[in-house]
Scaffold this motif. Structure first.
Motif, short mmCIF file in Angstrom:
data_model
loop_
_atom_site.label_atom_id
_atom_site.label_comp_id
_atom_site.label_asym_id
_atom_site.label_seq_id
_atom_site.Cartn_x
_atom_site.Cartn_y
_atom_site.Cartn_z
N VAL A 231 4.83 -1.65 -2.57
CA VAL A 231 4.62 -0.21 -2.70
C VAL A 231 4.49 0.41 -1.31
O VAL A 231 3.78 -0.11 -0.45
CB VAL A 231 3.34 0.07 -3.52
CG1 VAL A 231 3.10 1.57 -3.63
CG2 VAL A 231 3.44 -0.57 -4.91
N GLN A 233 3.07 2.87 1.26
CA GLN A 233 1.89 3.70 1.47
C GLN A 233 2.26 4.98 2.22
O GLN A 233 3.39 5.14 2.68
CB GLN A 233 0.82 2.93 2.24
CG GLN A 233 0.31 1.70 1.49
CD GLN A 233 -0.90 1.09 2.14
OE1 GLN A 233 -1.86 0.78 1.49
NE2 GLN A 233 -0.86 0.93 3.47
N PRO A 241 1.60 -5.51 -4.36
CA PRO A 241 0.53 -5.34 -5.34
C PRO A 241 -0.28 -6.63 -5.50
O PRO A 241 0.28 -7.73 -5.50
CB PRO A 241 1.27 -5.00 -6.63
CG PRO A 241 2.59 -4.45 -6.18
CD PRO A 241 2.93 -5.20 -4.93
N ARG A 246 -2.48 -1.94 -9.95
CA ARG A 246 -1.07 -1.60 -9.85
C ARG A 246 -0.40 -1.60 -11.22
O ARG A 246 0.46 -0.76 -11.51
CB ARG A 246 -0.35 -2.58 -8.91
CG ARG A 246 1.15 -2.35 -8.79
CD ARG A 246 1.47 -0.92 -8.37
NE ARG A 246 2.90 -0.65 -8.38
CZ ARG A 246 3.43 0.57 -8.57
NH1 ARG A 246 2.64 1.61 -8.76
NH2 ARG A 246 4.73 0.74 -8.55
N TRP A 250 1.52 1.65 -12.45
CA TRP A 250 2.94 1.57 -12.78
C TRP A 250 3.19 2.05 -14.21
O TRP A 250 4.11 2.82 -14.47
CB TRP A 250 3.43 0.14 -12.61
CG TRP A 250 4.92 -0.03 -12.76
CD1 TRP A 250 5.85 -0.02 -11.77
CD2 TRP A 250 5.63 -0.25 -13.98
NE1 TRP A 250 7.10 -0.20 -12.30
CE2 TRP A 250 7.00 -0.34 -13.66
CE3 TRP A 250 5.26 -0.35 -15.31
CZ2 TRP A 250 7.98 -0.55 -14.62
CZ3 TRP A 250 6.23 -0.55 -16.28
CH2 TRP A 250 7.58 -0.66 -15.93
#
Length: 535
Positions: A231, A233, A241, A246, A250
């Motif tokens: 992911v 940032q 994750p 997460r 998701w």
């Protein structure tokens, strides 16, 4: 970041959820002190699941007197809720809002002091426990309850049901089980979700053992491999994750793509009087066989069909309400459990009997299954009629029993739906039996479902609906639409479904049980949902 005060009123959770004794002056003092202390620092206080009592000390036995435990506990908790918690907190902080979070075992609440008639009126609002966890645990909760319980509390509180509450219990069954709870809470149109708790979100790792076998075979609504991608940032750094936070994020990001398009949830009205018992949690099993249940605390006089389980026996005026529904031309579907509970009242409409139990394993056109224990519903020949039946065997057998029975009365029909002794055996029933149940109950809805058990449908008043499969393998489901010109469209892919050819039906006894609705067949991956709108 906004903070609430959280209170769990328990003496020792590890000792069978040992609660406070609300007849004990010292305990009552402590309960009030805790509420007052929280009100000094917070404008919102939430009482977690444990504001009930299971205490049976000598003090409690004496205080109970000749009342039942339910009567005593409901009385003492109403007093404690108002005087020791809400009023005490508001004396310290007039602006404080005290909210109660109710857990998931709603059918048994009243036996431990959770009075759903009076309780929600004492507090400033409620949160709903939509956690369903593992069904083989002590509570045996079915997935559908995550939706059903929120809708029920919404119908009770009329706008003061603030959110659903989910935890990671049951994650041992796979990550799909965790995220299904989030989906169902959102399908119920919960305005918020509480992810219990921060420690779980930060510490429960994304273990490979949580990846379910069907992830390798099908494209499912929850996609483990996609969820596990790094992911980005805000600073541009990619982070892999690590925890279930997460998985929750998701899943909710994908729900966000369509949940705002859903209308108000609608379903088959099932009347459950306040604080009633009987055929405990049956509506959740019915939801799992494709009946979109909407539990309500008052008899729904504006519906074409009303579903009554054994819980309805708690209403002393239930016979008059059933008759009124039938006389106006509506239908009433009762379960075999309600027939057993109030046979004399049902006899005012049709002289039916719950006459013990029978083993069955064959259902005519539906074929055979393993042995299932069902109630024997007996009736006067030509006064009531079997819609679908079962035997051991039925075809070329020597005896049979109704799975769905119809008896006319005035301008309406009374139906008896036979419920297996083990509610889990509803999942063993063949599709023809399930379809008969659904068609009979579906008269207030435009869209219906024909599918194996463990495929559910969620419907909304703007023509949108959701199918969700809780099966471990792919299956086919048929959508039925009452409006012959309407065609479902997939809200996620834009696909417009193609109408099926009309089934070939021969013989009078077959024709009387077949719907004339338009039919559309769709493929359902395991543990996945599909979202449609009827154009």
């Amino acid at each position: 970041m906004e903070t609430y005060g959280g209170i769990t009123y328990t003496v020792n959770e590890m000792n069978n959820f040992e609660t406070f004794s609300y007849s004990n002056p010292e305990h009552r003092k402590k309960v009030q002190e805790i509420a007052e202390h929280a009100a000094k620092y917070f404008d919102f206080i939430i009482l977690d699941d444990f504001f009930f009592t299971n205490s049976k000390t000598d003090n409690e036995i004496k205080a109970k007197g000749s009342r039942s435990w339910t009567q005593y506990r409901d009385s003492v908790l109403a007093d404690a809720g108002y005087n020791l918690v809400v009023a005490a907190a508001k004396r310290v902080n007039p602006n404080v809002k005290v909210i109660i979070k109710y857990p998931n075992w709603y059918d048994h609440f009243q036996g431990l002091g959770f009075d759903l008639n009076q309780g929600p009126k004492i507090f400033d609002g409620v949160w709903t426990g939509t956690e369903t966890r593992n069904p083989d645990g002590a509570q045996h909760i079915q997935q559908y309850e995550g939706y059903n319980i929120f809708r029920y509390f919404d119908n009770i509180t009329l706008g003061r049901n603030f959110g659903g509450w989910v935890d990671s219990g049951g994650i041992g069954m796979g990550m799909d089980r965790y995220v299904e709870q989030l989906w169902l809470t959102m399908f119920a149109k919960s305005p918020e979700i509480a992810l219990f708790d921060y420690l779980q979100l930060m510490s429960v790792p994304l273990l490979e053992t949580f990846r379910t076998p069907w992830q390798d075979k099908y494209v499912t609504s929850f996609r483990w491999d996609e969820m596990m991608q790094p992911v980005k940032q805000r600073d541009g750094k990619l982070v892999k994750p690590r925890t279930i936070a997460r998985a929750a994020g998701w899943s909710l990001e994908n729900i966000d793509k369509f949940v705002y398009k859903l209308g108000k949830p609608v379903g088959v009205a099932s009347y459950k009087p306040y604080n009633s018992l009987g055929e405990d949690f049956l509506q959740n099993f019915l939801g799992m066989i494709g009946i979109p249940v909407d539990m309500v605390p008052e008899f729904p006089a504006d519906k074409q069909v009303v579903l009554l389980t054994a819980q309805a026996a708690a209403d002393k005026d239930i016979l008059a309400k059933i008759k009124k529904q039938l006389v106006k031309g509506g239908d009433v579907v009762i379960t075999s459990g309600l027939l057993k509970a109030i046979p004399e009242k049902i006899a005012e409409i049709s002289e039916l009997r719950h006459a013990g139990l029978a083993l069955v394993n064959e259902f005519g056109q539906g074929g055979t299954t393993r042995d299932i224990l069902i109630p024997k519903v007996m009736y006067h020949t030509n006064d009531a009629w079997e819609v679908v039946s079962a035997g051991r065997p039925l075809t070329n057998g020597v005896n049979g029993f109704p799975m769905l029975l119809r008896a006319g009365y005035s301008k309406g029909n009374l139906y008896v739906m036979t419920i297996p002794e083990d509610f889990g055996d509803l999942y063993e029933l063949p599709v023809n039996i399930l379809n008969a149940f659904r068609r009979t109950l579906n008269k207030d809805l435009n869209v219906g479902l024909e599918a194996p058990a463990k495929v559910s449908i969620f419907e909304y008043d703007n023509g949108t609906f959701i199918l969700e499969s809780f099966l471990d393998e792919e299956t086919m489901a048929t959508i039925t639409v009452r409006d012959g010109k309407a065609v479902p469209q997939d809200l996620l892919t834009g696909e417009t479904l193609v109408k099926d050819k009309a089934p070939e039906v021969r013989g009078f006894w077959m024709m009387r049980n077949v719907s004339n609705d338009s039919r559309f067949t769709v493929k359902m991956p395991p543990h996945s949902y599909r979202v449609f709108t009827v154009k």
